[in-house]
Design a protein around this motif. Structure first.
Motif: not given
Ligand SMILES: Cc1cc2nc3c(=O)[nH]c(=O)nc-3n(C[C@H](O)[C@H](O)[C@H](O)COP(=O)(O)OP(=O)(O)OC[C@H]3O[C@@H](n4cnc5c(N)ncnc54)[C@H](O)[C@@H]3O)c2cc1C
Ligand SMILES: Cc1cc2nc3c(=O)[nH]c(=O)nc-3n(C[C@H](O)[C@H](O)[C@H](O)COP(=O)(O)OP(=O)(O)OC[C@H]3O[C@@H](n4cnc5c(N)ncnc54)[C@H](O)[C@@H]3O)c2cc1C
Ligand SMILES: Nc1ncnc2c1ncn2[C@@H]1O[C@H](COP(=O)(O)O)[C@@H](O)[C@H]1O
Lengths: 256, 440, 325
Positions: A5-9, A54-59
């Protein structure tokens, strides 16, 4: 199975802001996890609970954005990658998509989830750019998901209605916040997040060197919106004020 | 990870953060829980943090950017009637050097900064992976077993610790739940604080208030400011904003049927305030309950086995006219509470007598000494003579004294006498003077 | 001579008015800068639509006609756009902002290595690209942006420009296209809740928007009645789309649609910035809310403070009278 999951601040749009000489001045401390990405994380966790994924987040973001990564881990993601972006002055969606594409190049995954747009700029570009760079089938603006084997069924809000799309693995989906109510991390989640692995890498580690001149779109300045004056408030007897306004819409505004 | 903590602190306001900092520096394993989205998100106060205890938590804090905007070197106390203002004004370069005597803080920023500092201290401690600051979590219950606090509950999660520090601020529900705040607090002991943040061009603000660099001004108001309701007004200069607000007696408000924001609007139209704020734009409005600083409502006992109460949860606050002191008391009481926990941990004794040492130390500190010594001043400030008649009288006198009319001028004493007769009486004034001299 | 290319959206043979707004703007710019303005129609009924588009003054019309474009599917649409760009070599490709154009804008930009700007409210040509304005921060403020490169791809908010009719004898050129179904990895199974012949919100002249204050069948009935009296499109706040009362396609705001009608009537809506982001450009805003401090009153031209259940019946009755006269 694995989902990234690509996440942004992003800055909280509800925080007070100010424009001075064309520059936007915001409270640097009021940054949050993009609401659409929070929905993407939530949706991935729902799938994880049902199918053991499996869930990995990328920021991609500056050092300080790590709290946003922690938040996603506290919600329940298993691990994170933080691509530190300090040296990139004003990246646009294209740059982010390039960086993400470089990151995913040698990764194995079934699906990549993005938010449908960043809450502050509403660009809504990164997701489909990334899909194109990675040559993945994709669906944007998802309002519902279900997984059957390795096929994701996406309900997307389109112009004509809700389109039901079958997306094989590997694929990419951008999520609307209309599909769920993201969970608020509980205390255990917050405590566990501290021990979850986070990889820190730089743009250089990805073999990408982006210079200011290469950036295709940039913000020149910010302006106030032409203010919309509050009109008249009608208070009192409902019957009276309702009729009064109805008449004015006809006689004064001519919009009936 | 599920093992016990040395301490769980409820509330990441100044008191909780001060306690946490002290625990982290002393290698304790703790959990600091805050219900707001982030530390400071629920705090509207933003005012002057008096004294130099902050330097105890973060030495040379002034070298950082932590949400303080200015250091107070200019103080003013103003008596108002509907048209005029008579001020006592003091400015001193003594106040210009570290450690400053008053620093203007914006809580939403300041609490976050302090929380980051606490996190740094955690990272350097032996419990880098085992102590936590957890925002966005509401503690619903303090768990008690056989009269001893053993942990907390949030939702259906329970966490255990040798000790609990309650630093929950003025709405002290948990303090009540454990039975320490058992008195009925009458409405006349509760105040409500309202505040606006008004933004200016920084240069305009600095010129208007004669500010240079990081210097700042604080101004308290008595009289017309509160439109006849007991309480007072305040104005602080921030970097490019003013904090303007009122602290008002809840009971008096109710009796007079007035709304706080109406009073604030009237206050803003007073010529003196209108001049101070003109051209500014209101960017924030907030309201919050404040305790009155009246000792009669303080919990008598601030401890139980395994449990301490500090900060405004213990009603540690004083508003005796010249300043609102709440944050400095919160910091000091937080530090003292943490020290008591550290000693208890060494002795492996969290029992009644061990916990009582907190209250003993607090009693020996300036916090309780001042609260005890200035009770009369607190009462005086809520005396209608002080909030209404006096300011009118003083302004009346001021108007006469400063008028030059091309007529024979009366001696000041005579003028004063006239003002006294018009608004009060010598007897009343003597009583007030008597009370006043005793109070201060 | 370089070309400004406007994508004309066609659904069920019907041309989306907002894409004609964009075409009108491109015509204007082309005239100003001595460029060509061309329309691009990608549809299962492209040639039919091209006749209609002639009335809006493009210099040229390009069509790609294929049954695959009956419904929106991103892969073939991307391929078609890509071939059109290769053939026409435009310096600008402009779309009306729709769910379909937003679906492909990023992918097309990546495919063409081109700059993209989404949801602009104004745009202007520069020597090497485009300058534009975009609302940001939930439309609280405007950002002035610049895109450098060719072609610049952009989507334009509906209501940003007026439609100008000017007939032309534009030539129509069909671009050859083929798509191998085997390349379709993602497949469209079904479309549900298709709008049918309901009024298209983003093009409606009058919009009635219902919010959480509308609590029951009775309330919904009044909304329907009001909409039919005024021949209005019905929209909703997220509160009511989330709870399933209205279809998500009717949501107005940051996540949903942007509307810019002559008349917007918000009923039982508080006016959260994310909702306001989608309706602030309405000409006349009317709000009905029982809370006098509701933020929507800060932008309403006519703010009716009252219980919607008491206000709507006389309001509807009076409007009926007005209409009948
Ligand atoms: C308008 C106004 C002006 C003021 N001006 C000044 C001034 O100029 N100078 C000054 O020194 N003082 C001032 N004060 C007083 C000062 O704000 C307080 O005395 C001080 O904040 C007390 O600190 P505290 O840490 O005890 O409580 P708080 O700062 O109130 O912090 C308590 C924290 O606990 C959290 N919390 C509460 N319950 C729970 C729970 N169950 N679970 C989890 N978290 C919880 C709250 O969210 C909060 O963050 C002012 C107050 C007001 C209202
Ligand atoms: C990233 C993001 C994107 C979002 N996008 C959107 C979007 O696109 N569109 C959108 O709408 N929202 C959006 N939201 C949600 C938005 O913030 C608000 O939560 C939502 O708009 C609230 O809907 P509402 O006004 O109907 O409900 P509320 O805010 O609950 O307001 C209901 C109002 O009805 C009034 N009322 C109640 N009863 C009556 C009565 N009997 N008579 C008259 N008045 C009554 C009340 O006084 C109140 O003001 C988004 C939020 C986020 C975080
Ligand atoms: N800096 C970033 N790091 C990780 N993901 C990003 C970043 N920027 C954008 N994204 C993803 O792309 C989506 C759309 O972003 P945008 O194109 O900026 O509207 C976001 O919701 C994220 O999922």
């Amino acid at each position: 199975m694995k989902i990234y999951v690509c996440i942004k601040q992003v800055p909280d749009v509800n925080a007070p802001l100010q424009i001075k000489d064309g520059e936007l001045i915001q409270d640097a401390d009021r940054n949050i996890l993009n609401a659409y990405d929070a929905s993407a994380v939530e949706e991935s966790l729902v799938l994880k609970e049902a199918h053991g994924i499996e869930i990995e987040v990328v920021l991609i973001g500056p050092e300080k954005a790590k709290e946003t990564l922690r938040k996603a881990l506290a919600m329940g993601a298993d691990k994170g990658t933080h691509i530190i972006s300090d040296e990139l002055v004003n990246p646009d969606s294209f740059v982010y998509a390039q960086l993400l594409a470089a990151f995913f190049k040698d990764k194995e995954y079934d699906f990549i989830f993005c938010g449908k747009q960043a809450q502050d700029t509403d660009a809504g570009l990164t997701g489909s750019m990334l899909a194109e760079f990675l040559n993945l089938p994709y669906a944007t603006n998802a309002v519902g998901l279900s997984l059957d084997g390795s096929t994701l069924t996406v309900k997307r809000q389109g112009d004509a209605g809700q389109e039901i799309i079958e997306l094989p693995s590997p694929g990419l989906v951008t999520c609307s916040n209309d599909m769920n109510e993201p969970r608020i991390p509980n205390l255990k989640g917050i405590m566990q997040s501290k021990r979850k692995p986070v990889d820190m890498i730089s743009a250089a580690d990805l073999g990408i060197d982006i210079t200011e001149e290469q950036i295709k779109t940039r913000v020149l300045s910010f302006e106030e919106k032409p203010a919309r004056e509050a009109g008249k408030k009608y208070e009192g007897e409902p019957d009276e004020i309702a009729r009064k306004v109805a008449q004015l819409l006809d006689t004064k505004e001519n919009v009936i | 990870m599920d093992e016990k903590f040395d301490c769980i602190i409820v509330g990441a306001g100044v008191a909780g953060l001060a306690a946490a900092m002290t625990l982290a520096r002393n290698n304790m394993k703790f959990l600091l829980i805050e219900k707001g989205e982030f530390p400071g998100s629920k705090n509207v106060s933003g005012g002057v943090l008096w004294g130099s205890d902050l330097a105890k938590l973060v030495p040379n804090y002034w070298e950082e950017d932590g949400g303080w905007d200015r250091f107070i070197n200019h103080r003013r106390l103003t008596f108002m009637d509907d048209q005029s203002a008579f001020s006592v004004d003091f400015k001193s370069s003594h106040f210009n050097e570290p450690p400053y005597t008053g620093v203007v803080v914006l809580r939403s920023k300041f609490d976050r900064w302090l929380a980051d500092k606490v996190q740094e201290a955690i990272d350097e401690s032996d419990y880098a992976m085992d102590s936590f600051i957890a925002p966005n979590i509401l503690v619903e219950e303090v768990l008690m077993e056989n009269g001893k606090a053993t942990g907390i509950r949030t939702g259906d999660e329970k966490f255990y610790a040798d000790s609990v520090i309650i630093a929950e601020g003025v709405n002290n529900l948990l303090t009540r739940q454990v039975g320490l705040q058992n008195k009925y607090v009458p409405a006349d002991h509760i105040l409500t604080g309202i505040k606006e943040i008004i933004r200016f061009d920084q240069e305009v603000l600095e010129n208007r208030f004669q500010l240079r660099g990081k210097s700042g001004m604080s101004n308290e108001f008595v009289g017309f400011a509160t439109d006849g309701v007991e309480g007072g007004g305040f104005l602080y200069t921030n970097q490019d904003t003013l904090s303007l607000g009122l602290v008002l007696g809840l009971k008096d408000l109710r009796e007079k049927g007035k709304e706080p924001y109406e009073i604030l609007n009237t206050f803003k139209k007073h010529p003196v305030i209108a001049d101070a704020i003109h051209g500014g734009e209101v960017v924030e409005y907030s309201a919050h309950v404040v305790s009155s600083g009246d000792k009669r409502v303080m919990p008598e006992k601030l401890y139980l086995p395994g449990l301490l109460v500090c900060g405004e949860a213990a009603n540690l606050l004083m508003n005796a006219g010249k300043a609102i002191q709440g944050m400095d008391y919160a910091i000091r009481s937080g530090i003292i509470a943490a020290e008591a926990i550290i000693n208890a941990k060494k002795a492996e004794d969290f029992g009644e007598t061990s916990m009582k040492k907190y209250q003993d130390s607090l009693n020996d500190s300036y916090v309780m000494k001042d609260i005890n010594n200035f009770q009369d001043a607190v009462h005086l400030l809520h005396d209608p003579v002080m909030t209404q008649k006096m300011p009118n009288l003083i302004c009346d006198f001021g108007r006469n004294f400063f008028s030059i009319k091309n007529e024979p001028t009366q001696k000041a004493r005579k003028m004063f006498g006239k003002s006294v007769k018009k608004h009060s009486s010598y007897l009343e004034l003597m009583k007030l003077g008597w009370k006043g001299s005793r109070a201060l | 001579m370089s070309t400004l290319l406007t994508f004309i959206s066609v659904t069920d043979g019907k041309i989306k008015r907002s894409s004609l707004e964009v075409l009108s703007r491109c015509n204007e710019l082309a005239a100003e800068h001595g460029l060509k303005s061309a329309a691009l129609i990608i549809s299962d009924k492209a040639s039919e639509a091209s006749e209609e588009v002639k009335a809006y003054g493009p210099d040229e019309i390009y069509t790609i006609e294929d049954p695959i474009f009956k419904n929106h599917i991103n892969a073939p649409l991307l391929k078609a756009l890509s071939s059109a760009i290769e053939q026409v070599k435009p310096q600008l490709v402009a779309f009306a902002s729709t769910e379909s154009s937003k679906d492909i804008l990023g992918a097309l930009a990546a495919n063409r290595n081109a700059p993209a700007l989404a949801d602009v409210s104004e745009f202007e040509l520069t020597d090497n690209g485009v300058k534009a304005k975009r609302p940001v921060m939930a439309s609280k403020i405007i950002s002035a942006v610049e895109a450098k490169g060719s072609p610049v791809l952009l989507t334009v908010r509906s209501g940003s420009y007026d439609v100008a009719e000017s007939s032309s004898d534009a030539s129509v050129e069909a671009i050859s296209f083929s798509f191998d179904d085997a390349d379709l990895k993602a497949t469209l199974k079904e479309i549900i809740g298709a709008a049918g012949d309901k009024i298209d919100l983003s093009e409606a002249q009058t919009v009635i928007a219902a919010g959480r204050g509308v609590k029951d069948e009775e309330g919904l009935k009044m909304i329907d009645e009001l909409a039919s009296v005024l021949n209005a499109g019905i929209g909703a706040s997220r509160a009511l789309t989330e709870s399933g009362v209205y279809d998500p396609s009717l949501q107005i705001g940051q996540t949903g649609k942007v509307v810019s009608p002559q008349l917007y009537i918000g009923i039982g809506i508080s006016g959260a910035i994310q909702h306001v982001a989608g309706m602030i450009n309405s000409k006349v805003i009317v709000a009905i809310n029982k809370d006098p401090d509701a933020p929507i009153f800060e932008i309403a031209d006519y703010g009716i403070v009252g219980d919607l259940y008491k206000v709507l019946p006389p309001f509807i009755e009076e409007l009926k009278k007005v209409k009948n006269n």
